[in-house]
Design a protein around this motif. Sequence first.
Motif, PDB file in Angstrom:
ATOM      1  N   ASP A   1     113.545  63.770  25.044  1.00 21.43           N
ATOM      2  CA  ASP A   1     112.384  63.647  25.811  1.00 21.43           C
ATOM      3  C   ASP A   1     111.753  62.482  25.619  1.00 21.43           C
TER       4      ASP A   1
ATOM      5  N   GLN B   1     106.890  61.181  30.614  1.00 23.00           N
ATOM      6  CA  GLN B   1     106.675  62.596  31.028  1.00 23.00           C
ATOM      7  C   GLN B   1     105.197  62.147  31.393  1.00 23.00           C
TER       8      GLN B   1
ATOM      9  N   ARG C   1     106.992  70.930  41.025  1.00 23.32           N
ATOM     10  CA  ARG C   1     108.391  71.243  40.516  1.00 23.32           C
ATOM     11  C   ARG C   1     108.667  70.381  39.344  1.00 23.32           C
ATOM     12  N   LEU C   2     108.020  69.051  39.017  1.00 27.12           N
ATOM     13  CA  LEU C   2     108.388  68.278  38.089  1.00 27.12           C
ATOM     14  C   LEU C   2     107.799  69.060  36.635  1.00 27.12           C
TER      15      LEU C   2
ATOM     16  N   LEU D   1     107.927  71.910  35.967  1.00 28.05           N
ATOM     17  CA  LEU D   1     108.687  73.185  35.493  1.00 28.05           C
ATOM     18  C   LEU D   1     109.998  72.393  34.588  1.00 28.05           C
ATOM     19  N   VAL D   2     110.295  71.038  34.863  1.00 22.92           N
ATOM     20  CA  VAL D   2     111.446  70.710  34.238  1.00 22.92           C
ATOM     21  C   VAL D   2     110.970  69.622  32.926  1.00 22.92           C
ATOM     22  N   LEU D   3     109.705  69.614  32.859  1.00 25.08           N
ATOM     23  CA  LEU D   3     109.276  68.773  31.562  1.00 25.08           C
ATOM     24  C   LEU D   3     109.203  69.632  30.540  1.00 25.08           C
ATOM     25  N   SER D   4     108.795  69.008  29.227  1.00 23.20           N
ATOM     26  CA  SER D   4     109.126  69.710  28.035  1.00 23.20           C
ATOM     27  C   SER D   4     107.875  70.726  28.019  1.00 23.20           C
ATOM     28  N   GLU D   5     108.172  71.712  27.318  1.00 24.90           N
ATOM     29  CA  GLU D   5     107.064  72.845  27.076  1.00 24.90           C
ATOM     30  C   GLU D   5     105.681  72.345  26.637  1.00 24.90           C
TER      31      GLU D   5
ATOM     32  N   GLN E   1     104.079  70.474  29.340  1.00 21.28           N
ATOM     33  CA  GLN E   1     103.512  71.548  30.463  1.00 21.28           C
ATOM     34  C   GLN E   1     102.244  72.014  29.849  1.00 21.28           C
TER      35      GLN E   1
END
Length: 430
Positions: free
Chosen positions: A136, A141, A242-243, A245-249, A252
């Motif tokens: 990551d 991000q 959409r982005l 959803l694919v980033l680190s929790e 998010q």
Amino acid sequence: MISARQLLPLLVGAAFGTGGWMYGSRGAGTSTSGNGATADDRLRIASEEIELLQRENESLRSLAQGGGEFAVPQEMIDQVQEDYGLEFLASPVVHMVAGEELGYRIEAAIESRMGPQGIDDRQEAFQRIGWLDPGDKLLEQLVAIKSVGAKGWFDEESGDAWVTDDFDLKNIPDQAVLLRLLVRVLLDQHFPDSSVYPGDDAARAKEALHAGAASGAESRFYAANARAIGFLPSNENSAAARLLLVLSEFIQGLTMFPAMEGKNLADTLYVKGVEEFSDGMRNLPESTFGVVFPNAEKRGGKVDFPEIEDEIYLEESAGYLGIRLWISELGDVGIAEQVARDWSKDGYALFADGEVSTGLMWKVEFQTAGSADIFQEAALQRAGAMAGLESAAELGVLIEATDGRFFRVERISETSVKFVNAAKRDTAEL
């Protein structure tokens, strides 16, 4: 990603190169033009080349200065001032910038806000704690979630707002974006950041309230338009959704906190009236715990690391939000909320551990022993996973990871736990 300060010299160099090529062509054309080209032809060619150079120069100036300013309609300024009972202390500045350039500006602002090496130290600390996986990239991000698909952005460093060059006030969603940005500018003018960075958790609390208030204004704007025209225009940034959803929790969670908890508190203050709202903004919660539990007794405080003798690069607090996100990744959001609610104070230190590596020590204190028990078990699971083991670590037992790092979880009091991720064995035993 190339930063804005790196990109501009490259473009300037390219422009000079292009100008030199054009100048050479023009000279060559002039030397041969006497055989066929008329004076009018030569004048036309020269005029076209000058016009092209002027456009390139304007493009570079736009890149350097942000593409000019966007004229904000007075009625929108009046609306924001009326809604919050506050007047702009200076005319709100809204710059226009190319959409593809917005990310570079956001990147520069984040790096400036964190200070020299600040983002790099957090990248390493967040990985040592376990908020980020090894692959990551924190800065990338953070920039992506603020820039992808965005029509506007508020710069906390300058207090100015930015809109992209495809921004169009004829569109209701774009009007909502501008309204949100104006609220951010207004609040920043009346309730600015202190000159000293307050720390990550306090900064997240402030961002949550300011961004939450702006989101509330945006929501009310959409609701008013829905009543007026009979339907609700879509304001979804599908690319950003959409982005996310694919980033680190962890990212998010940081992203959603202002939109959820921050907006909840800001909306509560807003409906109480101008005085209550202004008082709430003037006396912001000092932690993310205070955003979620504004009526609870204040928590937090300094955590000392007397056992660390080497240079400390970064000292910060995870706070309520950091604790909640750290535990929720293990799978139980309810337990994560329960433990985070019982947070009392915490601190972590990223420090020199050997010639080329760093260590991380994190101390967390809770209101009750029960929450410390749950956090301890989570820390043992986390240490075991980060070390590459198939089972959890054991309390007080040093474990060596497959990559040569060392982990240890210690109960330092009935309500306090220490987590260590070190490069050296003796450091992990501190």
